[in-house]
Design a protein around this motif. Structure first.
Motif, PDB file in Angstrom:
ATOM      1  N   CYS A  93     -49.984  -3.714 -28.986  1.00  0.00           N
ATOM      2  CA  CYS A  93     -50.331  -2.313 -28.661  1.00  0.00           C
ATOM      3  C   CYS A  93     -51.724  -1.975 -29.196  1.00  0.00           C
ATOM      4  O   CYS A  93     -52.520  -1.308 -28.520  1.00  0.00           O
ATOM      5  CB  CYS A  93     -49.308  -1.347 -29.263  1.00  0.00           C
ATOM      6  N   GLN A  94     -52.003  -2.436 -30.423  1.00  0.00           N
ATOM      7  CA  GLN A  94     -53.302  -2.134 -31.023  1.00  0.00           C
ATOM      8  C   GLN A  94     -54.445  -2.784 -30.236  1.00  0.00           C
ATOM      9  O   GLN A  94     -55.506  -2.178 -30.064  1.00  0.00           O
ATOM     10  CB  GLN A  94     -53.312  -2.565 -32.497  1.00  0.00           C
ATOM     11  N   LYS A  95     -54.215  -3.989 -29.743  1.00  0.00           N
ATOM     12  CA  LYS A  95     -55.233  -4.648 -28.916  1.00  0.00           C
ATOM     13  C   LYS A  95     -55.499  -3.852 -27.649  1.00  0.00           C
ATOM     14  O   LYS A  95     -56.586  -3.885 -27.087  1.00  0.00           O
ATOM     15  CB  LYS A  95     -54.741  -6.042 -28.514  1.00  0.00           C
ATOM     16  N   ARG A  96     -54.478  -3.146 -27.178  1.00  0.00           N
ATOM     17  CA  ARG A  96     -54.626  -2.343 -25.957  1.00  0.00           C
ATOM     18  C   ARG A  96     -55.239  -0.968 -26.277  1.00  0.00           C
ATOM     19  O   ARG A  96     -55.241  -0.077 -25.439  1.00  0.00           O
ATOM     20  CB  ARG A  96     -53.256  -2.142 -25.291  1.00  0.00           C
ATOM     21  N   GLY A  97     -55.656  -0.773 -27.561  1.00  0.00           N
ATOM     22  CA  GLY A  97     -56.332   0.463 -27.950  1.00  0.00           C
ATOM     23  C   GLY A  97     -55.399   1.570 -28.405  1.00  0.00           C
ATOM     24  O   GLY A  97     -55.837   2.709 -28.621  1.00  0.00           O
ATOM     25  N   ALA A  98     -54.110   1.261 -28.586  1.00  0.00           N
ATOM     26  CA  ALA A  98     -53.137   2.286 -28.992  1.00  0.00           C
ATOM     27  C   ALA A  98     -52.845   2.166 -30.492  1.00  0.00           C
ATOM     28  O   ALA A  98     -53.170   1.157 -31.109  1.00  0.00           O
ATOM     29  CB  ALA A  98     -51.846   2.094 -28.202  1.00  0.00           C
ATOM     30  N   ILE A  99     -52.237   3.197 -31.061  1.00  0.00           N
ATOM     31  CA  ILE A  99     -51.734   3.075 -32.427  1.00  0.00           C
ATOM     32  C   ILE A  99     -50.264   2.672 -32.339  1.00  0.00           C
ATOM     33  O   ILE A  99     -49.580   2.974 -31.343  1.00  0.00           O
ATOM     34  CB  ILE A  99     -51.911   4.372 -33.260  1.00  0.00           C
ATOM     35  N   ALA A 100     -49.788   1.981 -33.372  1.00  0.00           N
ATOM     36  CA  ALA A 100     -48.396   1.510 -33.339  1.00  0.00           C
ATOM     37  C   ALA A 100     -47.884   1.318 -34.757  1.00  0.00           C
ATOM     38  O   ALA A 100     -48.643   0.918 -35.646  1.00  0.00           O
ATOM     39  CB  ALA A 100     -48.295   0.206 -32.559  1.00  0.00           C
ATOM     40  N   LEU A 101     -46.612   1.620 -34.969  1.00  0.00           N
ATOM     41  CA  LEU A 101     -46.001   1.558 -36.299  1.00  0.00           C
ATOM     42  C   LEU A 101     -44.658   0.830 -36.213  1.00  0.00           C
ATOM     43  O   LEU A 101     -43.762   1.274 -35.488  1.00  0.00           O
ATOM     44  CB  LEU A 101     -45.783   2.998 -36.801  1.00  0.00           C
ATOM     45  N   PRO A 102     -44.513  -0.290 -36.957  1.00  0.00           N
ATOM     46  CA  PRO A 102     -43.216  -0.988 -36.944  1.00  0.00           C
ATOM     47  C   PRO A 102     -42.277  -0.360 -37.973  1.00  0.00           C
ATOM     48  O   PRO A 102     -42.672  -0.111 -39.103  1.00  0.00           O
ATOM     49  CB  PRO A 102     -43.596  -2.411 -37.359  1.00  0.00           C
ATOM     50  N   ILE A 103     -41.037  -0.107 -37.580  1.00  0.00           N
ATOM     51  CA  ILE A 103     -40.019   0.381 -38.527  1.00  0.00           C
ATOM     52  C   ILE A 103     -39.188  -0.837 -38.941  1.00  0.00           C
ATOM     53  O   ILE A 103     -38.645  -1.525 -38.064  1.00  0.00           O
ATOM     54  CB  ILE A 103     -39.090   1.426 -37.867  1.00  0.00           C
ATOM     55  N   PRO A 104     -39.089  -1.137 -40.234  1.00  0.00           N
ATOM     56  CA  PRO A 104     -38.356  -2.347 -40.654  1.00  0.00           C
ATOM     57  C   PRO A 104     -36.938  -2.402 -40.078  1.00  0.00           C
ATOM     58  O   PRO A 104     -36.261  -1.374 -39.960  1.00  0.00           O
ATOM     59  CB  PRO A 104     -38.322  -2.224 -42.177  1.00  0.00           C
ATOM     60  N   ALA A 105     -36.508  -3.613 -39.730  1.00  0.00           N
ATOM     61  CA  ALA A 105     -35.184  -3.778 -39.115  1.00  0.00           C
ATOM     62  C   ALA A 105     -34.064  -3.356 -40.058  1.00  0.00           C
ATOM     63  O   ALA A 105     -33.061  -2.788 -39.632  1.00  0.00           O
ATOM     64  CB  ALA A 105     -35.003  -5.234 -38.699  1.00  0.00           C
ATOM     65  N   SER A 106     -34.226  -3.644 -41.340  1.00  0.00           N
ATOM     66  CA  SER A 106     -33.148  -3.343 -42.283  1.00  0.00           C
ATOM     67  C   SER A 106     -33.745  -2.920 -43.615  1.00  0.00           C
ATOM     68  O   SER A 106     -33.997  -3.737 -44.485  1.00  0.00           O
ATOM     69  CB  SER A 106     -32.267  -4.582 -42.462  1.00  0.00           C
ATOM     70  N   GLN A 107     -34.018  -1.630 -43.753  1.00  0.00           N
ATOM     71  CA  GLN A 107     -34.582  -1.108 -44.995  1.00  0.00           C
ATOM     72  C   GLN A 107     -33.956   0.254 -45.264  1.00  0.00           C
ATOM     73  O   GLN A 107     -34.183   1.206 -44.518  1.00  0.00           O
ATOM     74  CB  GLN A 107     -36.108  -0.974 -44.875  1.00  0.00           C
ATOM     75  N   ILE A 108     -33.129   0.331 -46.304  1.00  0.00           N
ATOM     76  CA  ILE A 108     -32.471   1.595 -46.657  1.00  0.00           C
ATOM     77  C   ILE A 108     -33.394   2.392 -47.579  1.00  0.00           C
ATOM     78  O   ILE A 108     -33.817   1.898 -48.623  1.00  0.00           O
ATOM     79  CB  ILE A 108     -31.122   1.322 -47.370  1.00  0.00           C
TER      80      ILE A 108
END
Ligand code: SF4
Ligand code: SF4
Length: 237
Positions: A93-108
Motif C-alpha cells: 500500500c505504501q509503495k502505491r502512495g497510501a498510508i497503511a497500519l498493520p494491527i497485530p494478529a494476536s496482541q491483547i
C-alpha cells in the motif's frame, strides 16, 4: 489504476503470500474503537481483512481434556504468518502512495476484557469474510471458524465488500461442547450483539488460564468451539 483493478491486484498479492481469504471493509462503519483514537482511525477509510486457514488435522486432534502441543505451536506459526502477510501488504500500500497500519494478529491490550487494539472479527464481518457465530467466532462459509485473522488499515482507494448473512440457524453445538459453559447459544441474526450477550468471556478465560498453567501448553488456547462447528467440518459446504 482504478479502484476495481487496485482491489483485484491487492487481493491477488495477499493470496500469493499465503492468505486463504481477503476482504475489504468500510472502516467508517466500525464503531468498536479500543486501542486507537477515532481521529487516528479517520485517516484510514478502509480495512483489509486477511484470513489464514488452520490445519484440519491439527484441529481434529483437540479434545475436551485439552488442546495438543502441536495446536499451540500451529497457533503461533499462523499468527506469525498473518503478521508477515500484513507487513508485506502495508508495504504494498505504501509503495502505491497510501498510508497503511498493520494491527497485530494476536496482541491483547486490555487484559481484563481480553481486547486487542481493534476487533479483527468485527472488521472481517464488515469485509464479508463470514458472520459472527454463536460462539463469538468468525464463521466463514467454506472454512467455518478454522481460520485466524489479521487486519491492515489503509487509505488506498479500494472497493469494499458486503457483509454476509448469519447462517448459524438452530445449531447450538458450540454452546453444548464448551466445557466452561461460556457460550450462551443466543440467536442474534440480523444484528451485531454485545459480546457479553453471547459469551461469558471470564468463564472462557478461566479455562484458557488453566490450560496455560499446564507446562505442556503454556498458552491460552482451547479450540473446542473451533473444532465442533459444522461449517468447518465440511458437513454443510
Ligand atoms: S475457547 Fe473453549 S472455553 Fe472458550 S468458549 Fe470456546 S470451547 Fe468454551
Ligand atoms: S457451532 Fe453452530 S451455533 Fe456455533 S458458531 Fe458454528 S454454526 Fe453457529
Amino acid at each position: 489504476m482504478n479502484a476495481y483493478e487496485e482491489t483485484r491486484k491487492l487481493k491477488a498479492f495477499a493470496v500469493k503470500l499465503g492468505a486463504s481469504l481477503v476482504g475489504v471493509a468500510d472502516l467508517s462503519l466500525y464503531n468498536d474503537v479500543y486501542g486507537f483514537s477515532r481521529t487516528l482511525l479517520e485517516k484510514f477509510p478502509f480495512a483489509i481483512s486477511i484470513a489464514v486457514r488452520l490445519s484440519d488435522s491439527i484441529i481434529e486432534g483437540i479434545t475436551e481434556d485439552g488442546p495438543t502441543e502441536i495446536y499451540v505451536h500451529h497457533y503461533k506459526v499462523v499468527n506469525a504468518l498473518l503478521d508477515e502477510i500484513a507487513l508485506r501488504v502495508v508495504n504494498y500500500c505504501q509503495k502505491r502512495g497510501a498510508i497503511a497500519l498493520p494491527i497485530p494478529a494476536s496482541q491483547i491490550l486490555d487484559q481484563n476484557r481480553l481486547l486487542g487494539a481493534i476487533s479483527h472479527k468485527a472488521i472481517a464481518v464488515l469485509a464479508g469474510l463470514g458472520w459472527l457465530g454463536k460462539s463469538s467466532l468468525l464463521i466463514n462459509e467454506k472454512y467455518g471458524p478454522r481460520i485466524r485473522l489479521v487486519s491492515v488499515l489503509t487509505s488506498l482507494p479500494l472497493i469494499v465488500d458486503k457483509p454476509v448473512e448469519n447462517k448459524c440457524g438452530d445449531c447450538t453445538l458450540c454452546a453444548m461442547v464448551c466445557p466452561a459453559k461460556a457460550i450462551k447459544g443466543v440467536s442474534f441474526e440480523g444484528r451485531i450483539p454485545m459480546r457479553e450477550e453471547i459469551i461469558d468471556i471470564e468463564a472462557c478465560d478461566r479455562r484458557l488460564s488453566k490450560i496455560a498453567s499446564n507446562p505442556r501448553y503454556g498458552s491460552k488456547v482451547c479450540g473446542l468451539c473451533i473444532k465442533i462447528c459444522p461449517w468447518g467440518r465440511g458437513k454443510l459446504r
